[in-house]
Every structure is written in C-alpha cells, then in structure tokens.
Design an enzyme around this catalytic site. Sequence first.
Site, PDB file in Angstrom:
ATOM      1  CG  ASP A   7      -1.857   1.172   1.250  1.00  0.00           C
ATOM      2  OD1 ASP A   7      -2.361   1.561   0.177  1.00  0.00           O
ATOM      3  OD2 ASP A   7      -2.104   1.713   2.347  1.00  0.00           O
ATOM      4  CD  GLU A  68      -4.374   1.810  -2.826  1.00  0.00           C
ATOM      5  OE1 GLU A  68      -5.035   1.185  -1.987  1.00  0.00           O
ATOM      6  OE2 GLU A  68      -4.013   2.985  -2.693  1.00  0.00           O
ATOM      7  CG  ASP A 141      -0.989   3.385   5.880  1.00  0.00           C
ATOM      8  OD1 ASP A 141      -1.337   4.034   4.889  1.00  0.00           O
ATOM      9  OD2 ASP A 141      -0.952   3.849   7.045  1.00  0.00           O
TER      10      ASP A 141
END
EC number: 3.1.21.10
Length: 187
Positions: A7, A68, A141
């Site tokens: 992330d 991501e 996160d």
Amino acid sequence: MRVLGVDPGLTRCGVGVVEGVAGRPLTMLGVGVVRTAADDDIGMRLVGIERGIEEWLDRFSPELVAVERVFSQHNVRTVMGTAQASAVAMLCASRRGIPVALHTPSEVKAAVTGSGRADKAQVGAMVTRLLRLSAPPKPADAADALALAICHIWRAPAQNRLQQAVAQNRLQQAAARHTSAVKGRTR
C-alpha cells in the site's frame, strides 16, 4: 502462492505477506510499515522505501508483488508521493524478475469485503477475520497491504483464465484470417 502486498505512501508504506490459494484458508506471514521522515528530502525518502521493500523481498521471497494502483485524488501532492512510492515497489520487484500486479482500491475493497465502497474499518475487520488474526493490523496502511495480497490471491485464477481465453480467441481469429487469405490466393 506467496504475495507481498504494498500500500504505497511516502510517510507510511504498508507491506504485508500472505500465502495461500483461492478457496482455501490464507496465512499471514508478515505485516508492517516502511516509514520515512516527512522532513527528509524526497530522494532520501524514496531510498528509504526502496531499502524497506528490498528487506521484505529478501525476508519473504514472494512469488508476486501486488501494488495498489494509483488513482486520482484531489490532493496532487498526495497522488505524486503515492505514485513515487508505488514506482519504487514495482522497480524493486521487477529488478528481481518478480511479477507485479496492480489493483485499484475499489477492486481490493470489493474482493475483501464485498463492497467497493467499504471504509478502512471494514477492510481491517475483514482482513482480521480472513487471516484469523486476534486484532486488526495497525496502522490501516498495513491492513490495506494485506488486503491487496488477499485480493490478488483470490482474483489471480480468474484473471489468468480470462487472459488465456482472450489469447486463445486472438489466435483463433488470426488463424481464420490466415485461412481466408490462403483460400483467396488459391482461387
């Protein structure tokens, strides 16, 4: 399959490793955050993220890295930092010959919670349940990184079948065009 989920972020880059196959219980092998100081210059922050990602790659030897996909936000500065951290993760994996998959936030949320509009608390709760953890990973996160890895493990078989079907269809179309062209020349 062992997947490192990333992330991306400049201050906190979530990382998590999940192992398993679709349809079976998954196992979390590690979760954490690569942190950089907000007052460091951008170059040093990117080097810090690179070192952190490299350590995770060394430690867990993933078969794939799921990152991501950067999406448009109102804050251009945030988008730039996310994109830069994302690029570092992709570079680290690619340098080692590890495939990289990109997943949008809504894709990940839908895969893990059933809703592409789920909030961070819902994602954390489902990651906790799916990986049989005693508490949601902190910060968010870290949970998001695990969700990325879970999403990829679950979606990869379907994506691979779809890619194979598209490739097979293209081959069949090319063969049909070739056959038509050959028949046209022999008349």
